[in-house]
Design a protein around this motif. Structure first.
Motif, PDB file in Angstrom:
ATOM      1  N   TRP A 250      -4.678   4.268   5.575  1.00 50.16           N
ATOM      2  CA  TRP A 250      -4.661   2.800   5.580  1.00 50.16           C
ATOM      3  C   TRP A 250      -5.069   2.258   6.946  1.00 50.16           C
ATOM      4  CZ3 TRP A 250      -1.766  -0.724   8.437  1.00 50.16           C
ATOM      5  CH2 TRP A 250      -1.811  -2.060   7.983  1.00 50.16           C
TER       6      TRP A 250
ATOM      7  N   HIS B 262      -8.205  -0.640  -1.858  1.00 46.46           N
ATOM      8  CA  HIS B 262      -7.509   0.502  -1.278  1.00 46.46           C
ATOM      9  C   HIS B 262      -7.949   1.819  -1.927  1.00 46.46           C
ATOM     10  CE1 HIS B 262      -5.045  -1.971   1.217  1.00 46.46           C
ATOM     11  NE2 HIS B 262      -4.436  -2.563   0.213  1.00 46.46           N
TER      12      HIS B 262
ATOM     13  N   TYR C 290       0.827  -1.203   0.000  1.00 46.12           N
ATOM     14  CA  TYR C 290       0.000   0.000   0.000  1.00 46.12           C
ATOM     15  C   TYR C 290       0.862   1.254   0.000  1.00 46.12           C
ATOM     16  CZ  TYR C 290      -3.068   3.672   1.706  1.00 46.12           C
ATOM     17  OH  TYR C 290      -3.733   4.857   1.843  1.00 46.12           O
TER      18      TYR C 290
ATOM     19  N   MET D 201      -4.689  -1.065  -7.115  1.00 47.26           N
ATOM     20  CA  MET D 201      -5.104  -0.704  -5.760  1.00 47.26           C
ATOM     21  C   MET D 201      -6.623  -0.754  -5.618  1.00 47.26           C
ATOM     22  SD  MET D 201      -2.406   2.356  -4.842  1.00 47.26           S
ATOM     23  CE  MET D 201      -2.819   2.352  -3.079  1.00 47.26           C
TER      24      MET D 201
END
Length: 422
Positions: free
Chosen positions: A413, A308, A97, A303
């Motif tokens: 995150w 994400h 990430y 992602m």
């Protein structure tokens, strides 16, 4: 290690494998041989003086280590996303990430810088307006399909290489050229390292090949061949240009040059070539922007696949086979930045993010086994150390801004992960 989740044949949205070695090399060249070669040598000479060539060698060494690590990882995980995928699979979700966040943020800034460079050469005084128009036009080209974008990049690379070849010949055959100006005197290690960090910005485009891993044919063979080929051509080109500029302008003259290559041809008595150089710079920036938009959109796609980023960005056009939602979103974001930003700030921020990205790539390569195609261990070790050294040699403002953006990404995150566990 398990294979990347994006390699699952049941995955609903797959990109078409249409690119061969030649196409992949051209996309890498389009990213590296771009606006950086027209702008990076002056600030690098200001930092390193006569140590410009050693700085170029240091930047190339770090770039080679990064390229080798990235190529081995891309062959193992031939999916869109580059180091986002490698970090996730080899080091854990948070590292993947962080790599993806740094890449998208840093390279979005780099896209804006390239677009603003187009504006600076094409219509001085109206840089932001031209930059936005360039982003919109190239986003539309990428939307039409990756092979069309690769073809356009091929034309741009050919034009820029031709312009640079003419400049090198004109400079080195002029009466002004003096190779004694290349001799380094009283080198300062800090200046050479900072110059290498600035020159690294112009080498960083080989990641575009890795982020297109899901769209190349036979990635286990294509990517390891394409990355060093693209890097090698770029290094030879940059070395020839650096020698020509130093021979004509000297370290001090090069450091003071506002437009180094144009100033060099004028000093060499070839002033009629200056408009050609100006046109070449604009074309080079367009080539870099085209390839950068491709790479950023593929990382956004990867992602989004993992949640994400918004899931709506995980979509592939049924006819053109490109991630059209991701490309549109990236184009819109870059256009907004290009409308308000200035070039130097964008480049500094981008350099920090890219070096962090490659540091994670080298750390990921260290975990490969011999059976998985691990490179000689010294390569990722030198690459990791080199990335960190260059990143923290950048101006303090770039380091602080980049660190703040990465920290903000980690907060996002952590919050998302906490909410998901509830």
């Amino acid at each position: 290690m398990n294979e990347s989740r994006t390699n699952d044949p049941a995955s609903p949205a797959r990109l078409a494998r249409r690119l061969g070695v030649g196409d992949a090399v051209v996309i890498g060249l389009g990213s590296m041989i771009g606006a950086g070669v027209f702008a990076a040598f002056a600030p690098a000479a200001s930092a390193a003086g006569a140590g410009l060539l050693p700085a170029l060698g240091l930047a190339a060494l770090v770039a080679y280590c990064n390229a080798t690590s990235s190529a081995r990882l891309a062959a193992r995980y031939p999916a869109s996303g580059g180091t986002y995928v490698y970090g996730r699979e080899r080091l854990g979700e948070v590292w993947g990430y962080l790599a993806g966040w740094g890449f998208v943020a840093g390279k979005s800034a780099s896209c804006a810088a390239m677009a603003l460079t187009v504006g600076a050469y094409a219509w001085p005084g109206h840089e932001n307006l031209v930059a936005v128009a360039a982003v919109v036009a190239l986003t539309a080209l990428n939307y039409a399909g990756v092979r069309k974008a690769a073809w356009a990049t091929r034309v741009i690379v050919a034009v820029v290489l031709a312009v640079l070849a003419v400049v090198v010949v004109a400079c080195l055959t002029s009466g002004r050229a003096d190779l004694a100006r290349l001799e380094p005197h009283a080198l300062e290690a800090g200046g050479v390292v900072q110059a290498a960090a600035l020159l690294f910005f112009a080498f960083a485009g080989y990641a575009r090949i890795a982020t297109l891993g899901e769209e190349v044919r036979d990635p286990a063979r294509t990517i390891p061949r394409a990355v060093p080929l693209a890097l090698g051509v770029t290094l030879v080109t940059y070395a020839a240009v650096a020698v020509a500029l130093l021979a004509v302008l000297g370290p001090g003259g090069l450091a003071r040059a506002a437009a180094p290559i144009a100033d060099a041809v004028r000093a060499a008595g070839a002033a009629p070539l200056a408009p050609l150089v100006t046109a070449g710079a604009a074309v080079a920036a367009l080539g870099s922007l085209l390839a950068l938009l491709l790479g950023v959109s593929r990382t956004v796609l990867a992602m989004a696949r993992d949640g994400h980023l918004p899931r709506v960005l995980d979509a592939v056009h049924p006819r053109t086979g490109v991630p059209h939602h991701a490309e549109t979103a990236v184009g819109a974001a870059v256009a907004v930045v290009a409308a308000v930003a200035e070039v130097r700030g964008a480049i500094g921020f981008s350099s920090f993010g890219v070096l962090v990205y490659y540091a994670i790539a080298n750390a990921s390569a260290l975990t490969l086994s011999a059976a998985e195609g691990r490179p000689p261990r010294a390569i990722p070790v030198v690459g990791l150390a080199g990335c960190l050294l260059l990143a923290f040699s950048l101006p303090l403002s770039a380091t602080l801004t980049g660190g703040a953006v990465l920290a903000a990404g980690l907060v996002v995150w952590a919050v998302r992960r906490a909410l998901k566990r509830r």
